[in-house]
Design a protein around this motif. Structure first.
Motif, PDB file in Angstrom:
ATOM      1  N   ASN A 101       0.679  -1.345   0.009  1.00  0.00           N
ATOM      2  CA  ASN A 101      -0.076   0.049  -0.128  1.00  0.00           C
ATOM      3  C   ASN A 101       0.702   1.215  -0.010  1.00  0.00           C
ATOM      4  OD1 ASN A 101      -2.503  -1.173  -0.271  1.00  0.00           O
ATOM      5  ND2 ASN A 101      -2.657  -1.434   2.064  1.00  0.00           N
ATOM      6  N   ALA A 102       1.892   1.184   0.616  1.00  0.00           N
ATOM      7  CA  ALA A 102       2.950   2.306   0.525  1.00  0.00           C
ATOM      8  C   ALA A 102       3.558   2.569  -0.733  1.00  0.00           C
ATOM      9  CB  ALA A 102       4.105   2.040   1.633  1.00  0.00           C
ATOM     10  N   LEU A 103       3.498   1.805  -1.533  1.00  0.00           N
ATOM     11  CA  LEU A 103       3.716   1.798  -2.996  1.00  0.00           C
ATOM     12  C   LEU A 103       2.569   2.228  -3.838  1.00  0.00           C
ATOM     13  CD1 LEU A 103       5.912  -1.475  -3.247  1.00  0.00           C
ATOM     14  CD2 LEU A 103       6.764   0.927  -2.817  1.00  0.00           C
ATOM     15  N   LEU A 104       1.500   2.595  -3.416  1.00  0.00           N
ATOM     16  CA  LEU A 104       0.572   3.073  -4.298  1.00  0.00           C
ATOM     17  C   LEU A 104       0.815   4.184  -5.237  1.00  0.00           C
ATOM     18  CD1 LEU A 104      -2.761   2.519  -2.413  1.00  0.00           C
ATOM     19  CD2 LEU A 104      -2.411   1.816  -4.754  1.00  0.00           C
ATOM     20  N   PRO A 105       1.554   5.048  -4.775  1.00  0.00           N
ATOM     21  CA  PRO A 105       1.993   6.249  -5.626  1.00  0.00           C
ATOM     22  C   PRO A 105       2.722   5.833  -6.872  1.00  0.00           C
ATOM     23  CG  PRO A 105       2.342   6.853  -3.306  1.00  0.00           C
ATOM     24  CD  PRO A 105       2.187   5.449  -3.504  1.00  0.00           C
ATOM     25  N   PHE A 106       3.398   4.553  -6.775  1.00  0.00           N
ATOM     26  CA  PHE A 106       4.512   4.316  -7.923  1.00  0.00           C
ATOM     27  C   PHE A 106       4.063   3.272  -9.037  1.00  0.00           C
ATOM     28  CE2 PHE A 106       6.713   5.469  -3.999  1.00  0.00           C
ATOM     29  CZ  PHE A 106       7.656   6.463  -4.765  1.00  0.00           C
ATOM     30  N   HIS A 107       2.755   3.089  -9.025  1.00  0.00           N
ATOM     31  CA  HIS A 107       2.092   1.978  -9.912  1.00  0.00           C
ATOM     32  C   HIS A 107       0.562   2.311 -10.204  1.00  0.00           C
ATOM     33  CE1 HIS A 107      -0.243  -0.029  -6.849  1.00  0.00           C
ATOM     34  NE2 HIS A 107       0.825  -0.154  -5.970  1.00  0.00           N
ATOM     35  N   ILE A 108      -0.180   1.726 -11.079  1.00  0.00           N
ATOM     36  CA  ILE A 108      -1.173   2.127 -11.802  1.00  0.00           C
ATOM     37  C   ILE A 108      -2.419   1.336 -11.091  1.00  0.00           C
ATOM     38  CG2 ILE A 108      -0.133   2.713 -14.178  1.00  0.00           C
ATOM     39  CD1 ILE A 108      -1.540   0.016 -14.825  1.00  0.00           C
ATOM     40  N   TRP A 109      -2.365   0.278 -10.384  1.00  0.00           N
ATOM     41  CA  TRP A 109      -3.348  -0.399  -9.677  1.00  0.00           C
ATOM     42  C   TRP A 109      -3.914   0.156  -8.375  1.00  0.00           C
ATOM     43  CZ3 TRP A 109       1.070  -2.530 -12.010  1.00  0.00           C
ATOM     44  CH2 TRP A 109       0.850  -3.123 -13.186  1.00  0.00           C
ATOM     45  N   ASN A 110      -4.949  -0.029  -7.962  1.00  0.00           N
ATOM     46  CA  ASN A 110      -5.685   0.341  -6.903  1.00  0.00           C
ATOM     47  C   ASN A 110      -5.489  -0.774  -5.455  1.00  0.00           C
ATOM     48  OD1 ASN A 110      -7.521  -1.806  -7.321  1.00  0.00           O
ATOM     49  ND2 ASN A 110      -9.218  -0.355  -8.381  1.00  0.00           N
ATOM     50  N   GLU A 111      -6.153  -0.023  -4.576  1.00  0.00           N
ATOM     51  CA  GLU A 111      -5.982  -1.072  -3.292  1.00  0.00           C
ATOM     52  C   GLU A 111      -6.660  -2.400  -3.421  1.00  0.00           C
ATOM     53  OE1 GLU A 111      -7.258   2.162  -3.589  1.00  0.00           O
ATOM     54  OE2 GLU A 111      -6.149   3.225  -2.027  1.00  0.00           O
ATOM     55  N   TYR A 112      -7.795  -2.601  -4.137  1.00  0.00           N
ATOM     56  CA  TYR A 112      -8.636  -3.718  -4.281  1.00  0.00           C
ATOM     57  C   TYR A 112      -7.570  -4.574  -5.195  1.00  0.00           C
ATOM     58  CZ  TYR A 112     -11.996  -7.322  -5.669  1.00  0.00           C
ATOM     59  OH  TYR A 112     -12.563  -8.414  -5.749  1.00  0.00           O
ATOM     60  N   ILE A 172      11.634   3.747  -3.874  1.00  0.00           N
ATOM     61  CA  ILE A 172      10.919   2.446  -3.815  1.00  0.00           C
ATOM     62  C   ILE A 172      11.800   1.714  -2.878  1.00  0.00           C
ATOM     63  CG2 ILE A 172      10.190   0.401  -5.201  1.00  0.00           C
ATOM     64  CD1 ILE A 172       9.590   2.260  -7.575  1.00  0.00           C
ATOM     65  N   ARG A 173      12.892   1.688  -2.893  1.00  0.00           N
ATOM     66  CA  ARG A 173      13.798   0.788  -2.127  1.00  0.00           C
ATOM     67  C   ARG A 173      13.580   1.163  -0.775  1.00  0.00           C
ATOM     68  NH1 ARG A 173      19.033   0.303  -5.933  1.00  0.00           N
ATOM     69  NH2 ARG A 173      18.500  -1.212  -7.163  1.00  0.00           N
ATOM     70  N   THR A 174      13.533   2.280  -0.388  1.00  0.00           N
ATOM     71  CA  THR A 174      13.571   3.052   0.928  1.00  0.00           C
ATOM     72  C   THR A 174      12.236   2.540   1.408  1.00  0.00           C
ATOM     73  OG1 THR A 174      14.772   4.821   0.182  1.00  0.00           O
ATOM     74  CG2 THR A 174      13.388   5.115   2.196  1.00  0.00           C
ATOM     75  N   ILE A 175      10.995   2.584   0.751  1.00  0.00           N
ATOM     76  CA  ILE A 175       9.849   2.072   1.194  1.00  0.00           C
ATOM     77  C   ILE A 175      10.098   0.444   1.839  1.00  0.00           C
ATOM     78  CG2 ILE A 175       7.354   1.552   0.753  1.00  0.00           C
ATOM     79  CD1 ILE A 175       7.701   4.176  -0.801  1.00  0.00           C
ATOM     80  N   ILE A 176      10.351  -0.518   0.840  1.00  0.00           N
ATOM     81  CA  ILE A 176      10.564  -1.590   0.911  1.00  0.00           C
ATOM     82  C   ILE A 176      11.683  -2.076   2.030  1.00  0.00           C
ATOM     83  CG2 ILE A 176      11.010  -4.027  -0.319  1.00  0.00           C
ATOM     84  CD1 ILE A 176       9.857  -2.675  -2.719  1.00  0.00           C
TER      85      ILE A 176
END
Length: 189
Positions: free
Chosen positions: A104-115, A185-189
């Motif tokens: 979920n923290a990666l949401l700003p980086f891709h095209i898909w939604n939470e579902y 992204i690596r910082t989040i992961i």
């Protein structure tokens, strides 16, 4: 570093995702693998791949709103007679994730939604969701290849019947832009 000037190896992905990669709106794909993956698990077969667009399983309700309206639903089994191959990518990072909060923290980086994230994590729950980071390059000439039956099915990787020249392709993002996003992204992961 580019090792070969032609390739036949291709990664199948939703057309809407490939368009986002080609336009620099994302560098990320989220994968668990197709139904027909080797040993039932996702693995990266090649680090340098052509991006092969698929249409049949694109689901607008799994995408963020700005991408959902870009999908034209098709009937099961539909495919174009000719497939446009406009880019190739180097898969620079393969990051397994099992925690929904991290994805979920990666949401700003891709095209898909939470579902989509929740759905993917629940499918084969003992297997991680793989975050693939792709350095995408646009081809100077965009070949259209004939669709062949061996390209169909729920699998991530295919070999094309004819090699495609990837020489003189241009990166979608500069080295600095790509490195900065990868670092975030690596910082989040």
């Amino acid at each position: 570093m580019l090792m070969d000037l032609t390739t036949i190896s291709a990664l199948k992905e939703w057309s809407v995702a490939i368009n986002a990669l080609e336009s620099g709106k994302t560098i990320m794909l989220l994968r668990k693998g197709g139904i027909h993956e080797q040993n039932g698990r996702f693995h990266v077969a090649h680090e340098q791949v052509l991006l092969y667009p698929t249409y049949e399983h694109q689901q607008p309700f799994l995408l963020k709103s700005e991408y959902a309206n870009l999908v034209c639903p098709v009937t099961p089994g539909w495919h174009p007679e000719k497939v446009r191959i406009g880019s190739w990518a180097e898969i620079t990072d393969i990051l397994p994730i099992s925690e929904e909060s991290t994805v979920n923290a990666l949401l700003p980086f891709h095209i898909w939604n939470e579902y989509f994230i929740s759905d993917r994590l629940k499918w084969k729950p003992r297997q991680p969701l793989y975050v693939l980071l792709l350095r995408t390059y646009k081809l100077p000439a965009v070949p259209e290849i004939p669709y062949l039956p061996q390209y169909g099915g729920c699998k991530s990787w295919i070999d094309l019947a004819q090699p495609i020249n990837i020489a003189d392709a241009t990166p979608v993002l500069s080295d600095a832009e790509y490195s900065a996003i990868v670092s975030e992204i690596r910082t989040i992961i």
